[in-house]
Write an enzyme that holds these catalytic residues in place. Structure first.
Site, PDB file in Angstrom:
ATOM      1  N   SER A 163       0.852  -1.201   0.000  1.00 35.76           N
ATOM      2  CA  SER A 163       0.000   0.000   0.000  1.00 35.76           C
ATOM      3  C   SER A 163       0.883   1.244   0.000  1.00 35.76           C
ATOM      4  CB  SER A 163      -0.876  -0.022   1.243  1.00 35.76           C
ATOM      5  OG  SER A 163      -1.487   1.226   1.442  1.00 35.76           O
ATOM      6  N   TYR A 176      -2.107  -0.210  10.306  1.00 38.95           N
ATOM      7  CA  TYR A 176      -2.166  -0.614   8.896  1.00 38.95           C
ATOM      8  C   TYR A 176      -0.897  -0.170   8.166  1.00 38.95           C
ATOM      9  CZ  TYR A 176      -4.342  -1.142   4.224  1.00 38.95           C
ATOM     10  OH  TYR A 176      -4.650  -1.500   2.926  1.00 38.95           O
TER      11      TYR A 176
HETATM   12  P1  NAD Z   1     -11.777  -5.948   0.423  1.00 40.34           P
HETATM   13  O1  NAD Z   1     -12.214  -5.707   1.821  1.00 40.34           O
HETATM   14  O2  NAD Z   1     -12.695  -5.617  -0.711  1.00 40.34           O
HETATM   15  O3  NAD Z   1     -11.294  -7.447   0.252  1.00 40.34           O
HETATM   16  C1  NAD Z   1     -10.635  -8.169   1.235  1.00 40.34           C
HETATM   17  C2  NAD Z   1     -11.144  -9.602   1.181  1.00 40.34           C
HETATM   18  O4  NAD Z   1     -10.400 -10.364   2.134  1.00 40.34           O
HETATM   19  C3  NAD Z   1     -12.615  -9.730   1.550  1.00 40.34           C
HETATM   20  O5  NAD Z   1     -13.313 -10.458   0.546  1.00 40.34           O
HETATM   21  C4  NAD Z   1     -12.593 -10.480   2.875  1.00 40.34           C
HETATM   22  O6  NAD Z   1     -13.701 -11.351   3.075  1.00 40.34           O
HETATM   23  C5  NAD Z   1     -11.300 -11.265   2.762  1.00 40.34           C
HETATM   24  N1  NAD Z   1     -10.765 -11.670   4.066  1.00 40.34           N
HETATM   25  C6  NAD Z   1     -10.768 -10.970   5.217  1.00 40.34           C
HETATM   26  N2  NAD Z   1     -10.208 -11.687   6.193  1.00 40.34           N
HETATM   27  C7  NAD Z   1      -9.837 -12.874   5.650  1.00 40.34           C
HETATM   28  C8  NAD Z   1      -9.226 -14.042   6.163  1.00 40.34           C
HETATM   29  N3  NAD Z   1      -8.861 -14.139   7.452  1.00 40.34           N
HETATM   30  N4  NAD Z   1      -8.997 -15.073   5.336  1.00 40.34           N
HETATM   31  C9  NAD Z   1      -9.362 -15.004   4.022  1.00 40.34           C
HETATM   32  N5  NAD Z   1      -9.960 -13.918   3.489  1.00 40.34           N
HETATM   33  C10 NAD Z   1     -10.190 -12.869   4.288  1.00 40.34           C
HETATM   34  O7  NAD Z   1     -10.385  -5.161   0.295  1.00 40.34           O
HETATM   35  P2  NAD Z   1      -9.633  -4.517  -0.920  1.00 40.34           P
HETATM   36  O8  NAD Z   1      -9.740  -3.044  -0.783  1.00 40.34           O
HETATM   37  O9  NAD Z   1      -9.999  -5.159  -2.202  1.00 40.34           O
HETATM   38  O10 NAD Z   1      -8.122  -4.850  -0.514  1.00 40.34           O
HETATM   39  C11 NAD Z   1      -7.397  -5.958  -1.005  1.00 40.34           C
HETATM   40  C12 NAD Z   1      -5.936  -5.747  -0.643  1.00 40.34           C
HETATM   41  O11 NAD Z   1      -5.448  -4.527  -1.185  1.00 40.34           O
HETATM   42  C13 NAD Z   1      -5.675  -5.660   0.857  1.00 40.34           C
HETATM   43  O12 NAD Z   1      -4.445  -6.260   1.160  1.00 40.34           O
HETATM   44  C14 NAD Z   1      -5.583  -4.164   1.092  1.00 40.34           C
HETATM   45  O13 NAD Z   1      -4.856  -3.887   2.250  1.00 40.34           O
HETATM   46  C15 NAD Z   1      -4.874  -3.725  -0.159  1.00 40.34           C
HETATM   47  N6  NAD Z   1      -5.000  -2.314  -0.544  1.00 40.34           N
HETATM   48  C16 NAD Z   1      -6.188  -1.709  -0.669  1.00 40.34           C
HETATM   49  C17 NAD Z   1      -6.231  -0.376  -1.071  1.00 40.34           C
HETATM   50  C18 NAD Z   1      -7.521   0.354  -1.237  1.00 40.34           C
HETATM   51  O14 NAD Z   1      -7.484   1.562  -1.509  1.00 40.34           O
HETATM   52  N7  NAD Z   1      -8.638  -0.316  -1.105  1.00 40.34           N
HETATM   53  C19 NAD Z   1      -5.069   0.316  -1.318  1.00 40.34           C
HETATM   54  C20 NAD Z   1      -3.879  -0.341  -1.186  1.00 40.34           C
HETATM   55  C21 NAD Z   1      -3.844  -1.658  -0.792  1.00 40.34           C
END
Ligand code: NAD
Length: 280
Positions: A163, A176
């Site tokens: 991130s 985070y």
């Molecule tokens: P999201 O919440 O849409 O998806 C996360 C998924 O992980 C969900 O479907 C959830 O059910 C699943 N999950 C949660 N706990 C779990 C577990 N213990 N075992 C298996 N699955 C589990 O999130 P997102 O925004 O799509 O983020 C995905 C990745 O990208 C993450 O690592 C997040 O930190 C990273 N990220 C997100 C952003 C952003 O702006 N959204 C930016 C940078 C990085």
């Protein structure tokens, strides 16, 4: 398809039912990869896998497992072997923040007893545990379980999802930020450790997307408009817009294919210029 040469590779995507990783999974499937959608939410995982099969024609399965539970990841590995065989690609996508590890204000003023609940002093250590576990151990455990396939095959690719806050922490979200910094460090460590096994380890650091985990920080629920923080993010992004999940797929395809065969231990920002911009 031929450019990436990924047909019939087996990819496991954790958090695969989420906004970013369902899109990444689909982009792999469009290039002939057999995808395994692992998520704690079984119904959502199965739904994403069915949609991928329908839209891309590539095989996909949805499995329930927790990235924090080694036994459930081992059970998933057995199911993957039975259906598709050993794993070639692992995308460690499960991750996220928690309100319990988020301060209400950006910069503290006054003394610790004035509104402690809004500052660093109001953070809950349980929130830190949760965020560190999900982001760091949630990458460590699936890698421990699934990289064994790659060592046996003497080839494989691991992609961690970092991130923007891993380079410089963002205000309000210390757990985070620190957990994603640990992901960068671990990506480099593992890349070195595996360098002679045929496994490459890299990370993608997405810029700012609007997703479930951060919507409460970016969008004002009452007006539907941007919060002051949402506005600051766009001001700090030279391209002046949020990233879309689809915009991460080119970097993913590059990193999982032989186009990057001498690339290991890097963290690639896909951020519209955010990490390059001083704000002036
Ligand atoms: P999201 O919440 O849409 O998806 C996360 C998924 O992980 C969900 O479907 C959830 O059910 C699943 N999950 C949660 N706990 C779990 C577990 N213990 N075992 C298996 N699955 C589990 O999130 P997102 O925004 O799509 O983020 C995905 C990745 O990208 C993450 O690592 C997040 O930190 C990273 N990220 C997100 C952003 C952003 O702006 N959204 C930016 C940078 C990085």
């Amino acid at each position: 398809m031929s450019q990436f040469n990924l047909k019939d590779k087996v990819a496991v995507i954790t958090g695969g039912a989420g906004i970013i990783c369902s899109s990444l999974s689909k982009s792999l499937a469009l290039h002939g990869v057999k995808t395994v959608i692992i998520d704690i939410n079984k119904e959502a995982a199965v739904k994403v896998a069915l949609a991928i099969e329908k839209e891309t024609g590539s095989q996909s399965i949805g499995l329930q497992a927790s990235v924090l539970d080694k036994k459930s990841m081992e059970a998933a590995r057995q199911a993957i072997h039975a259906k598709f065989g050993p794993v070639d690609i692992l995308v460690n996508g499960a991750g996220g923040n928690s309100p319990a590890a988020t301060t209400k204000i950006e910069k503290m003023e006054g003394t610790p007893d004035e509104h402690p609940e809004d500052t660093f002093f109001g953070l809950q250590t349980e929130g830190f545990d949760k965020v560190f576990d999900l982001n760091f151990k949630g990458t460590l455990i699936p890698t421990m379980v699934l990289a064994a396939d790659m060592v046996e095959k003497k080839s494989g690719v691991i992609i961690n999802i970092s991130s923007m806050n891993s380079y410089r922490p963002l205000t309000k979200i210390p757990a985070y930020s620190a957990a994603k910094a640990a992901i960068n460090n671990f990506t480099q460590w593992l890349a070195v450790h595996f360098a002679k096994t045929g496994i490459r380890v890299n990370a993608i650091a997405p810029g700012f997307l609007l997703t479930n985990q951060n919507r409460f920080l970016m969008i004002d629920e009452s007006t539907g408009g941007l919060t002051p923080r949402g506005k600051k993010i766009l001001n700090g992004t030279p391209m002046e817009r949020f990233c879309t999940p689809e915009e991460l797929s080119g970097t993913l395809l590059y990193l999982v294919s032989d186009l990057s065969q001498f690339v290991t231990g890097v963290i690639i920002p896909v951020d519209g210029g955010f990490s390059a911009y001083s704000g002036i």
